[in-house]
Design a protein around this motif. Sequence first.
Motif, PDB file in Angstrom:
ATOM      1  N   CYS A  43      36.844  34.440  29.750  1.00 10.91           N
ATOM      2  CA  CYS A  43      37.316  34.852  31.077  1.00 10.91           C
ATOM      3  C   CYS A  43      38.288  33.813  31.615  1.00 10.91           C
ATOM      4  O   CYS A  43      38.332  32.672  31.163  1.00 10.91           O
ATOM      5  CB  CYS A  43      36.139  34.995  32.042  1.00 10.91           C
ATOM      6  N   ASN A  44      39.067  34.239  32.589  1.00 13.18           N
ATOM      7  CA  ASN A  44      39.987  33.337  33.271  1.00 13.18           C
ATOM      8  C   ASN A  44      39.726  33.480  34.768  1.00 13.18           C
ATOM      9  O   ASN A  44      39.935  34.549  35.328  1.00 13.18           O
ATOM     10  CB  ASN A  44      41.434  33.719  32.935  1.00 13.18           C
ATOM     11  N   ASN A  60      36.096  38.600  28.645  1.00 10.96           N
ATOM     12  CA  ASN A  60      37.534  38.883  28.702  1.00 10.96           C
ATOM     13  C   ASN A  60      37.987  39.362  30.074  1.00 10.96           C
ATOM     14  O   ASN A  60      38.954  40.110  30.194  1.00 10.96           O
ATOM     15  CB  ASN A  60      37.925  39.955  27.672  1.00 10.96           C
ATOM     16  N   VAL A  61      37.292  38.956  31.096  1.00 13.17           N
ATOM     17  CA  VAL A  61      37.642  39.375  32.457  1.00 13.17           C
ATOM     18  C   VAL A  61      38.643  38.379  33.051  1.00 13.17           C
ATOM     19  O   VAL A  61      38.505  37.172  32.886  1.00 13.17           O
ATOM     20  CB  VAL A  61      36.385  39.473  33.338  1.00 13.17           C
ATOM     21  N   THR A  62      39.665  38.926  33.718  1.00  8.69           N
ATOM     22  CA  THR A  62      40.612  38.102  34.474  1.00  8.69           C
ATOM     23  C   THR A  62      40.242  38.203  35.950  1.00  8.69           C
ATOM     24  O   THR A  62      40.245  39.300  36.510  1.00  8.69           O
ATOM     25  CB  THR A  62      42.054  38.617  34.282  1.00  8.69           C
ATOM     26  N   LYS A  64      41.731  36.794  39.282  1.00 12.74           N
ATOM     27  CA  LYS A  64      42.877  36.048  39.796  1.00 12.74           C
ATOM     28  C   LYS A  64      42.470  35.220  41.030  1.00 12.74           C
ATOM     29  O   LYS A  64      41.344  35.303  41.508  1.00 12.74           O
ATOM     30  CB  LYS A  64      44.022  36.993  40.132  1.00 12.74           C
ATOM     31  N   ASN A  78      36.563  43.127  30.094  1.00 15.16           N
ATOM     32  CA  ASN A  78      37.994  43.475  30.085  1.00 15.16           C
ATOM     33  C   ASN A  78      38.547  43.940  31.427  1.00 15.16           C
ATOM     34  O   ASN A  78      39.576  44.611  31.485  1.00 15.16           O
ATOM     35  CB  ASN A  78      38.265  44.570  29.044  1.00 15.16           C
ATOM     36  N   VAL A  79      37.894  43.583  32.497  1.00 11.87           N
ATOM     37  CA  VAL A  79      38.366  43.986  33.833  1.00 11.87           C
ATOM     38  C   VAL A  79      39.428  43.003  34.325  1.00 11.87           C
ATOM     39  O   VAL A  79      39.378  41.808  34.030  1.00 11.87           O
ATOM     40  CB  VAL A  79      37.180  44.062  34.813  1.00 11.87           C
ATOM     41  N   PHE A  80      40.410  43.528  35.076  1.00 12.88           N
ATOM     42  CA  PHE A  80      41.405  42.707  35.768  1.00 12.88           C
ATOM     43  C   PHE A  80      41.106  42.776  37.257  1.00 12.88           C
ATOM     44  O   PHE A  80      41.230  43.841  37.871  1.00 12.88           O
ATOM     45  CB  PHE A  80      42.820  43.243  35.504  1.00 12.88           C
TER      46      PHE A  80
ATOM     47  N   ARG B  94      46.618  44.862  33.416  1.00 18.42           N
ATOM     48  CA  ARG B  94      45.327  44.931  32.725  1.00 18.42           C
ATOM     49  C   ARG B  94      44.937  43.500  32.395  1.00 18.42           C
ATOM     50  O   ARG B  94      45.801  42.613  32.378  1.00 18.42           O
ATOM     51  CB  ARG B  94      45.425  45.732  31.413  1.00 18.42           C
ATOM     52  N   SER B  95      43.677  43.279  32.094  1.00 20.29           N
ATOM     53  CA  SER B  95      43.252  41.963  31.627  1.00 20.29           C
ATOM     54  C   SER B  95      43.941  41.711  30.289  1.00 20.29           C
ATOM     55  O   SER B  95      43.788  42.511  29.354  1.00 20.29           O
ATOM     56  CB  SER B  95      41.732  41.906  31.479  1.00 20.29           C
ATOM     57  N   PRO B  96      44.713  40.627  30.157  1.00 19.97           N
ATOM     58  CA  PRO B  96      45.537  40.439  28.947  1.00 19.97           C
ATOM     59  C   PRO B  96      44.737  40.292  27.662  1.00 19.97           C
ATOM     60  O   PRO B  96      45.294  40.401  26.576  1.00 19.97           O
ATOM     61  CB  PRO B  96      46.309  39.145  29.242  1.00 19.97           C
ATOM     62  N   ARG B  97      43.444  40.066  27.757  1.00 16.52           N
ATOM     63  CA  ARG B  97      42.639  39.925  26.546  1.00 16.52           C
ATOM     64  C   ARG B  97      42.007  41.246  26.106  1.00 16.52           C
ATOM     65  O   ARG B  97      41.298  41.308  25.103  1.00 16.52           O
ATOM     66  CB  ARG B  97      41.580  38.829  26.753  1.00 16.52           C
ATOM     67  N   LEU B  98      42.301  42.318  26.833  1.00 17.74           N
ATOM     68  CA  LEU B  98      41.907  43.672  26.421  1.00 17.74           C
ATOM     69  C   LEU B  98      42.696  44.037  25.164  1.00 17.74           C
ATOM     70  O   LEU B  98      43.923  43.903  25.130  1.00 17.74           O
ATOM     71  CB  LEU B  98      42.237  44.634  27.572  1.00 17.74           C
TER      72      LEU B  98
END
Lengths: 205, 205, 205
Positions: A43-44, A60-62, A64, A78-80, B94-98
């Motif tokens: 994640c970031n 893998n979640v972003t 911000k 995988n969520v943004f 989108r989450s770039p790691r998707l």
Amino acid sequence: METTASNVFIHPRAIVESDQIGRGTRIWASAHVLKGAVIGENCNIGDGAFIEGGAKIGNNVTVKNQCLIWEGVTIADNVFVGPNVVFTNDPWPRSPRLEQVKERYATKQWLSPTQVAEGVSLGASVTVMCGITIGEYATVGIGSVVTRDVPAHALVYGAPARVMGAVCRCGHKLQFQQQHATCGTCGHRYRKEKELIQWVGPKTI
Amino acid sequence: METTASNVFIHPRAIVESDQIGRGTRIWASAHVLKGAVIGENCNIGDGAFIEGGAKIGNNVTVKNQCLIWEGVTIADNVFVGPNVVFTNDPWPRSPRLEQVKERYATKQWLSPTQVAEGVSLGASVTVMCGITIGEYATVGIGSVVTRDVPAHALVYGAPARVMGAVCRCGHKLQFQQQHATCGTCGHRYRKEKELIQWVGPKTI
Amino acid sequence: METTASNVFIHPRAIVESDQIGRGTRIWASAHVLKGAVIGENCNIGDGAFIEGGAKIGNNVTVKNQCLIWEGVTIADNVFVGPNVVFTNDPWPRSPRLEQVKERYATKQWLSPTQVAEGVSLGASVTVMCGITIGEYATVGIGSVVTRDVPAHALVYGAPARVMGAVCRCGHKLQFQQQHATCGTCGHRYRKEKELIQWVGPKTI
């Protein structure tokens, strides 16, 4: 996941009190992750984000900058979560030290949970009412106020956010011809039945 | 401007990684200016503001607290960026790691730039869609969501923001009589032709 | 209150420059309270909140994360200020270093004050226009933009926020039968006369 993995990056100006951070995750300056928050792998977590104990974030979640994610919020893989997105967990808030409501806030009964499914994108400065579910791969437009459930693959925006279209897993808009759509960008295929959008398969070669 | 001027004020709790900050600029607590961000002279960058590498800010700009300014955003001189204003630079995030979008995020092709012209004011908590231009001396009302270009001297607000009136360089509302307006506050004069507002000159003595 | 009480909790990452903080108040990480700000007793000031000199906050107030509270804003006792709520104090802002407005910003004449009465709740990410009053125990829904006065006990939401219902002191919705309402949650009683809602008394035993 029982303890924070060894290759987690924590910026020296971040505050991380949770020991449940997955490997490869990066947490940036002024972010604050409280004890009891769970964050997955890769994640970031952007500057100034705040993740409360009891919040759960997948892999893998972003997240911000400056997002506020409270106890009761569960975010899948995988969520943004765009910049300045704010969740909620109390539908009828009052200051808990107000005499008339001290009893209500003595337990956690007031808490109303929120679910964000796999692959969703929440645009900048979205506000999310508690007690709702945002379906997989849906996209919420910038500045929207989400007050009810969002179907999978829906494009919603406005205040309150309403269904305005459909989006592919890759994030681009889908145009349905009757019940069928093929993404103009990545070629993934979808079927719509009674307003429910289902993924059919990847690009046909 | 090649290196940060000597009389820049940086609060001890700010993080400034850029070496392109103009003279007289002040950067306050918890603000974070990344490497590659360019900030002009005599700017005021409020607490918690975040300015990414690739963002460009002119002279005499006020950036209030917690603004988020990304790569691709260019802000001209004398602009007021109100508190909690959030820019964007990716129209379909989108989450770039998707898995499905890793290729898209391998380059910067997804990036869509935004221009804010001389003298503009963005009210508190405005959200700005990427790929647009905000014309000189326009004012965007608080809480608005800007989704399309804003003409010079327009007063816009709402979600999406629409043209609701006109404003003078000094920030006050203009009332047009047919094609002409004189600011009731400062006396500057304007002409409107085909919905385009042009500055004619200062107060007639 | 002349000096900060001894049992105030200040997180080591907060910055508190005011000496007018009431007893029992807690101020969390990255919050910044400027010199001249007044905060009452038993308040909770969340991460990243910013309280400017000249702002006044009563007792038992909850200020959630990242709220921005400026000079000219007065908040009464028992108020809930939700996360990311942003106040304003300048109705027609420009960057103060812009040539045409230097004179205007040389004094504080531009400042327009805002009052928030006892027991009010402001939902997440609400933006509040300056120069207005929010009446006691009113609730403002999440993401709203408040541009005019809000009556006591009103439930308002939207952009601009409009009266959509009524709320009890305890925060729950009231249903009026002609001029009378009894809260279904706590039993407090209300009377409405010419659209003004008045508290009558607690639960009848």
